[in-house]
Design a protein around this motif. Structure first.
Motif, short mmCIF file in Angstrom:
data_model
loop_
_atom_site.label_atom_id
_atom_site.label_comp_id
_atom_site.label_asym_id
_atom_site.label_seq_id
_atom_site.Cartn_x
_atom_site.Cartn_y
_atom_site.Cartn_z
N UNK A 270 -16.36 31.03 84.94
CA UNK A 270 -17.79 30.72 84.88
C UNK A 270 -18.07 29.36 84.28
N UNK A 271 -19.18 28.77 84.71
CA UNK A 271 -19.57 27.46 84.21
C UNK A 271 -20.87 27.63 83.42
N UNK A 272 -20.77 27.66 82.09
CA UNK A 272 -21.96 27.95 81.30
C UNK A 272 -22.88 26.75 81.20
N UNK A 273 -24.16 27.00 80.99
CA UNK A 273 -25.09 25.94 80.64
C UNK A 273 -24.76 25.44 79.25
N UNK A 274 -25.36 24.32 78.87
CA UNK A 274 -25.04 23.75 77.57
C UNK A 274 -25.98 24.29 76.51
N UNK A 275 -25.41 24.92 75.51
CA UNK A 275 -26.18 25.41 74.38
C UNK A 275 -25.63 24.77 73.11
N UNK A 276 -26.12 25.24 71.97
CA UNK A 276 -25.68 24.68 70.70
C UNK A 276 -24.24 25.12 70.42
N UNK A 277 -23.50 24.31 69.65
CA UNK A 277 -22.15 24.73 69.25
C UNK A 277 -22.20 26.07 68.52
N UNK A 278 -21.17 26.88 68.69
CA UNK A 278 -21.11 28.15 67.97
C UNK A 278 -19.92 28.12 67.02
N UNK A 279 -19.96 28.98 66.02
CA UNK A 279 -18.85 29.04 65.07
C UNK A 279 -17.72 29.85 65.66
N UNK A 280 -16.54 29.28 65.64
CA UNK A 280 -15.36 29.96 66.15
C UNK A 280 -14.28 29.87 65.09
N UNK A 281 -13.54 30.97 64.91
CA UNK A 281 -12.42 30.92 63.99
C UNK A 281 -11.23 30.32 64.74
N UNK A 282 -11.23 28.99 64.80
CA UNK A 282 -10.21 28.31 65.60
C UNK A 282 -8.81 28.51 65.03
N UNK A 283 -8.71 28.69 63.72
CA UNK A 283 -7.39 28.96 63.13
C UNK A 283 -6.82 30.27 63.68
N UNK A 284 -7.67 31.29 63.70
CA UNK A 284 -7.21 32.58 64.20
C UNK A 284 -6.88 32.49 65.69
N UNK A 285 -7.77 31.83 66.43
CA UNK A 285 -7.55 31.67 67.87
C UNK A 285 -6.21 30.99 68.14
N UNK A 286 -5.94 29.92 67.40
CA UNK A 286 -4.70 29.17 67.59
C UNK A 286 -3.48 30.01 67.17
N UNK A 287 -3.56 30.68 66.04
CA UNK A 287 -2.46 31.57 65.60
C UNK A 287 -2.14 32.58 66.68
N UNK A 288 -3.20 33.23 67.21
CA UNK A 288 -2.98 34.27 68.22
C UNK A 288 -2.37 33.68 69.49
N UNK A 289 -2.91 32.55 69.94
CA UNK A 289 -2.36 31.91 71.13
C UNK A 289 -0.86 31.69 70.98
N UNK A 290 -0.47 31.16 69.81
CA UNK A 290 0.94 30.82 69.59
C UNK A 290 1.79 32.07 69.38
N UNK A 291 1.42 32.88 68.39
CA UNK A 291 2.28 34.00 68.01
C UNK A 291 2.34 35.06 69.12
N UNK A 292 1.34 35.10 69.99
CA UNK A 292 1.32 36.07 71.08
C UNK A 292 1.67 35.46 72.44
N UNK A 293 2.10 34.21 72.46
CA UNK A 293 2.48 33.58 73.75
C UNK A 293 1.39 33.73 74.81
N UNK A 294 0.15 33.43 74.42
CA UNK A 294 -0.95 33.63 75.36
C UNK A 294 -1.24 32.40 76.21
N UNK A 295 -1.90 32.64 77.34
CA UNK A 295 -2.34 31.56 78.23
C UNK A 295 -3.84 31.70 78.49
N UNK A 296 -4.53 30.58 78.41
CA UNK A 296 -5.93 30.52 78.82
C UNK A 296 -5.99 29.58 80.01
N UNK A 297 -6.61 30.06 81.08
CA UNK A 297 -6.61 29.33 82.34
C UNK A 297 -8.04 29.15 82.81
#
Lengths: 359, 359
Positions: A270-297
């Protein structure tokens, strides 16, 4: 994007004529309406052809060939076809466009019928090259307007299958969550079920509703984000192996990304419209991506192969779930264009009937 | 993770004995120290073996085989080896572990020497099964302690190559940005250059400094985030085709993700500590992922194939850039353990010399 005059109207065009020997002339039968069309109609997106003050809308088409150039070998007059949307960029250096994979255009200078610098299909007739036509068997006449929206899932799943072959994964016994229950989501759910995934559809409105019923009719399980948090979704599903995002909003998408399982793939379409930045726990997201060998496409548009796959799969859907695909469609005359493009019509997929043989 | 007693010390262990017929006994020569070791030494990470009150640290090892069981065929006494880190989980249902790809373990019940439920290599001798040994040619004795940190890049690049074969991409003429100039980043830069990428290293400290010099010695271009914003980075590079994250912090990583090019891949390899949520323009991130057909990949640990590749590449690095690899290493006696694990030693890669033949 920022036109001097903003209006939606039916305009008269001359009947288009065959230009090159490989051109075909199409009589349009049906054109689907999607969120991109509504964004274009709100003048938030879209780009008319160079020199034109208007853009003919429409990119989800079903048409009949009525005339062919002298060099046409791929189709004959009378053939039912679905035309592709994207046209290659002109640059010699663009390997994807030079290989027929303009859906991966590297320069951004592609055109898209009904969206970017080329008129679309919400017209009585168009002319185009034979190479962009996919032949549709006559039995799919009632549902083939869904070929184009299904190609989104076909391209995504082709990539997921390829990407997951980098590890011992396989697809039997795997789970998928479809995020959003619009046409792209529901068609994606059908494709996932046919591919062997145990499939959930996760969308806002609590069941019972028409979309939940459509999901359940094909064997998907439907959960509402109003009654199930993403943690509850994960509890229901167990390990989430694949997420197919078809909701077009980033907040719910990133929420679900946080519960993706080990070795999982998350596909954004999906291509979202532009809204305000939201808070994301990027540390957790990055940890999970790495430790779980995940792919986002991220995946956009589709190549010819995906159109062929979609046609095959629509036939398979019809065989497995008679009537289910057709139940997604609500037909309208072209005169309803304003309500379809700016209002909130009921039903799941809005289709404009154009040609005289429309069902 | 939350031990009753927290201390770092050298303890006496009995000399380990061969257990099964396929066991080998190793005399450790060198053990590298990395960020994970420092996290374990701060008691933020790591897990001792069941029943043990302590964990022997160390997972980047170089060793010599001193004794082999009666069924050992892969190595002989005297052989130089690098042992793998991760051991498979016990579950029959885990296809990756049952296929020798425990780096993709689906259950999370793997063990890791020196990290999770199994003692590590910062010891005079260990016993392990022959299947986890990779043979190292004698000429690589001075640098082979870097095999394990190089496997991070090897696994990542193997996946990138596989993933990018889903479109007409190729690797000639492509650009890569390495985020971070520690050992993982610099070894990654060397691997990328050997693979044909025009490579930039993007790190905090302005040049001149030791890490910038190491990057430039192998033909990478070095840019500091203090003098170049991510937009300036993109201007320097042009289209960024690949980002190899080796910085372990999410904020700079997501900043660079925002300038990834069309059809680009972003590889995360670092495991950040947990900090507060940060503001991210998730709408823009999602739009770019979709409209640019981008992939974000998390990668952890490495399989046997990546160890073999790393050994081959270290030899290639030494051939191309004599002395460059060795210049990354700073050697210390084991008695320096406390400063190495809790302080901020200078240099790039800290190595503990253990065995008597240490250089």
């Amino acid at each position: 994007m920022n036109p001097a005059r903003r209006s939606l109207e039916i305009v008269e065009h001359d009947e288009p004529q065959l230009g090159s020997a490989t051109d075909v002339r199409l009589r349009l039968l049906e054109v689907g309406v999607c969120g991109t069309d509504r964004e274009i109609a709100a003048f938030e997106y879209g780009d008319p052809p160079p020199g034109s003050e208007h853009l003919v809308i429409g990119h989800e088409a079903l048409a009949r060939v009525v005339d062919v150039g002298t060099g046409v070998t791929a189709v004959e007059p009378g053939a039912l076809v679905v035309p592709m949307v994207r046209r290659p960029c002109p640059h010699a250096s663009c390997r994807p466009c030079r290989s027929g994979r303009q859906d991966f255009c590297a320069t951004g200078d592609f055109r898209e019928r009904g969206i970017k610098q080329q008129h679309g299909y919400m017209a009585e007739a168009v002319v185009d090259d034979q190479e962009y036509m996919s032949l549709v068997p006559e039995e799919l006449r009632p549902v083939a307007v869904l070929v184009e929206p299904l190609t989104i899932a076909e391209k995504a799943l082709e990539q997921v299958r390829h990407i997951q072959r980098r590890l011992p994964w396989g697809t039997d016994g795997h789970t998928a969550v479809v995020l959003g229950a619009g046409p792209v989501g529901l068609l994606g759910a059908m494709a996932l079920i046919v591919a062997g995934f145990e499939t959930w559809v996760y969308s806002r409105s609590p069941a019972p509703n028409q979309k939940a019923a459509a999901a359940e009719a094909v064997g998907a399980r439907y959960l509402s984000s109003e009654t199930h948090s993403v943690d509850q979704l994960r509890e229901e599903v167990g390990t989430i192996d694949l997420v197919y995002e078809a909701v077009g909003a980033s907040k719910p998408a990133f929420d679900v990304l946080s519960v993706l399982g080990t070795n999982g793939v998350f596909v954004f379409t999906g291509v979202p419209g532009r809204k305000a930045p939201v808070e994301v726990d990027t540390d957790r997201l990055m940890r999970d991506l790495v430790l779980r060998n995940q792919v986002v496409l991220g995946s956009v548009n589709a190549g010819k192969g995906a159109f062929e796959e979609a046609i095959g799969h629509l036939r398979e859907f019809d065989r497995r779930w008679p009537g289910a695909v057709r139940s997604l469609l609500t037909h309208h005359p072209i005169e309803a264009y304003e309500e379809l493009l700016t209002g909130r019509a009921g039903g799941i997929k809005q289709v404009v009937d154009i040609g005289e043989e429309a069902s």
